[in-house]
Design a protein around this motif. Structure first.
Motif, mmCIF file in Angstrom:
data_model
loop_
_atom_site.group_PDB
_atom_site.id
_atom_site.type_symbol
_atom_site.label_atom_id
_atom_site.label_comp_id
_atom_site.label_asym_id
_atom_site.label_seq_id
_atom_site.Cartn_x
_atom_site.Cartn_y
_atom_site.Cartn_z
ATOM 1 N N THR A 41 0.655 -1.128 -0.092
ATOM 2 C CA THR A 41 -0.095 -0.137 -0.124
ATOM 3 C C THR A 41 0.799 1.461 -0.084
ATOM 4 N N LEU A 103 -1.386 4.644 -0.614
ATOM 5 C CA LEU A 103 -2.513 4.806 -0.033
ATOM 6 C C LEU A 103 -2.478 6.326 0.502
ATOM 7 N N PRO A 114 -8.826 7.103 5.993
ATOM 8 C CA PRO A 114 -9.241 5.773 5.691
ATOM 9 C C PRO A 114 -10.783 5.459 6.670
ATOM 10 N N ARG A 120 -13.655 -2.670 3.799
ATOM 11 C CA ARG A 120 -12.335 -1.678 3.786
ATOM 12 C C ARG A 120 -12.026 -1.320 2.412
ATOM 13 N N CYS A 122 -10.229 0.953 1.360
ATOM 14 C CA CYS A 122 -8.870 0.994 0.972
ATOM 15 C C CYS A 122 -8.290 -0.082 0.875
ATOM 16 N N SER A 123 -8.643 -1.027 1.555
ATOM 17 C CA SER A 123 -7.796 -2.558 1.209
ATOM 18 C C SER A 123 -8.092 -3.320 -0.104
ATOM 19 N N LYS A 127 -4.837 -3.264 -1.967
ATOM 20 C CA LYS A 127 -4.333 -4.686 -1.824
ATOM 21 C C LYS A 127 -4.980 -5.646 -2.851
ATOM 22 N N ALA A 201 0.082 -3.649 8.782
ATOM 23 C CA ALA A 201 -1.059 -2.511 8.635
ATOM 24 C C ALA A 201 -0.267 -1.266 8.110
ATOM 25 N N CYS A 202 -1.265 -0.545 7.801
ATOM 26 C CA CYS A 202 -0.741 0.914 7.443
ATOM 27 C C CYS A 202 -0.467 1.651 8.595
ATOM 28 N N CYS A 205 -3.924 3.259 9.807
ATOM 29 C CA CYS A 205 -4.785 2.414 9.736
ATOM 30 C C CYS A 205 -5.878 2.499 11.068
ATOM 31 N N PRO A 206 -7.157 3.194 10.669
ATOM 32 C CA PRO A 206 -8.037 3.251 11.896
ATOM 33 C C PRO A 206 -8.416 2.012 12.469
ATOM 34 N N TYR A 207 -8.328 0.807 11.787
ATOM 35 C CA TYR A 207 -8.877 -0.538 12.452
ATOM 36 C C TYR A 207 -7.755 -0.929 13.711
HETATM 37 S S1 SF4 Z 1 -4.108 -1.717 6.653
HETATM 38 FE FE1 SF4 Z 1 -5.989 -0.447 7.064
HETATM 39 S S2 SF4 Z 1 -5.439 1.414 6.161
HETATM 40 FE FE2 SF4 Z 1 -4.087 -0.173 5.176
HETATM 41 S S3 SF4 Z 1 -5.279 -0.779 3.538
HETATM 42 FE FE3 SF4 Z 1 -5.755 -2.262 5.369
HETATM 43 S S4 SF4 Z 1 -7.588 -1.488 6.276
HETATM 44 FE FE4 SF4 Z 1 -6.817 0.332 4.869
#
Ligand code: SF4
Length: 390
Positions: A41, A103, A114, A120, A122-123, A127, A201-202, A205-207
């Protein structure tokens, strides 16, 4: 038949690879048939890339396993993908590489973070799509086995995934076959490598913040890697400047969480210096919110127009904003970090509009869709728009 492993750099797919590479009895195929593919990403934590380079790539190279890294080449599908590396002797994990569309580049250009609700997107975009594109080019019309690292307790995800890509894609879920949960994968990797494998993760990443456990894991990561943390903080700062309801924690701000940590001083100082060094701008932001059909209390689609009015240093831009507020007979609203002037505030009922002038780093581009003006006029002339008048 080709065996294609989607390698997300996390502990699940790392455990699969590690077992296959060190325990031949755990697999049913020859390693010459294996292709390991990662979609980058552009925003992965450097620590993860470093561990992959230290522990996994040398193993893949020793066995001559074809290892591929791909990324989006641009915002639109017609821009295609870029193959960052395709080798049987991988050395570098190209978490950010020239030619790849990141991203964060996309999110900063539209002044947002995001979104953490629903699917998701963005994913899927950064990805899923590059992986699918590469695999389609790799296998053509041939049958292949697609290996996914779903954990033993992710049977629901497996059931959703299984019918995809039939009849040529034959899915395989080794962790579910082995009965391995995330804890099993972590233990296995720790036993083999002596490493507590971090979450892939990025940085933004809000998750990573959606559960208390994730926050406990990620805040120390931010504090320990301040230069990377600047990306998430800057992205959030810009997004909140443009829309005070945004934030990396589902509408709340990561900044507030970091401030509450007693060790956050050095990071916050670095962040302030970073903001001072960036170019700044005053943005004119208009938002038009439609009503859901038949319900004036429910918000429908939102359209936004973002226009960069003037650029300068942070101090220049704040002075311009104060002057504009004075000339317009308004106050500058500030929480000490964001500064904005409200020209119109939204109503309780829809359709309605809101309009601000706001100061923020000049990282976003002008943007409004063709449909904006129509939505703006509909909101402006909505039945109960109690706008502040010019
Ligand atoms: S890691 Fe988080 S921000 Fe990055 S692509 Fe996946 S869901 Fe989106």
């Amino acid at each position: 038949m080709r065996i294609v492993l989607s390698y997300g750099l996390g502990v699940d797919s790392t455990a699969i690879l590690l077992r296959w590479l060190t325990d031949p009895a755990s697999r049913w195929f020859d390693l010459r048939d294996l292709v390991v593919v990662t979609a980058q990403t552009g925003d992965e934590w450097v620590e993860t890339a470093y561990l992959v380079e230290q522990h996994i790539y040398p193993l893949l190279a020793r066995h001559g396993v074809r290892t591929v890294q791909v990324a989006r080449a641009g915002p639109r599908q017609k821009d295609g993908i870029v193959v960052l590396d395709d080798t049987t002797h991988p050395i570098l994990c190209l978490s950010s590489a020239p030619g790849a569309y990141r991203l964060s580049e996309e999110l900063l250009s539209v002044a947002t973070v995001p979104q953490s609700g629903g699917i998701r997107k963005c994913s899927l975009k950064f990805k899923g799509w590059p992986l699918d594109e590469f695999i389609a080019g790799l296998v053509g019309a041939d049958e292949y086995v697609h290996v996914i690292g779903y954990e033993a307790n992710e049977v629901k995800r497996m059931l959703k995934d299984m019918p995809l890509g039939l009849p040529t894609r034959i899915p395989s879920y080794p962790l579910i076959e082995w009965g391995w949960t995330r804890a099993d994968c972590e233990r296995y990797v720790l036993d083999r490598l002596g490493v507590k494998w971090p979450k892939s993760a990025c940085v933004q990443c809000p998750y990573a913040f959606s559960l208390a456990e994730g926050r406990e894991r990620t805040i120390p990561r931010y504090l320990a890697n301040p230069y990377e943390a600047l990306l998430g903080l800057t992205m959030e700062h810009l997004a909140v400047a443009v829309n005070p309801r945004q934030g990396l924690l589902a509408g709340q701000q990561l900044y507030d969480l970091i401030v509450s940590n007693p060790d956050s001083g050095p990071l916050l100082e670095l962040f302030e210096r970073h903001l001072d060094r960036l170019p700044w701008a005053i943005y004119d932001v208009r938002r038009a919110m439609a009503a859901k059909p038949g319900d004036a209390m429910a918000r429908g689609q939102t359209h936004r127009s973002l226009e960069l009015l003037v650029e300068g240093t942070r101090a220049d831009v704040l002075a311009h904003l104060a002057r504009a507020a004075y000339l317009l007979g308004r106050e500058v609203e500030t929480d000490g970090r964001h500064h904005r002037v409200w020209l119109r505030t939204r109503n309780l009922y829809y359709p309605c509009v809101e309009h601000i002038l706001t100061a923020a780093p000049a990282l976003a581009n002008d943007k409004s869709y063709r449909s904006f003006e129509k939505a703006w006029l509909a909101g402006l002339n909505g039945p109960a728009q109690l706008a502040l008048s010019f």
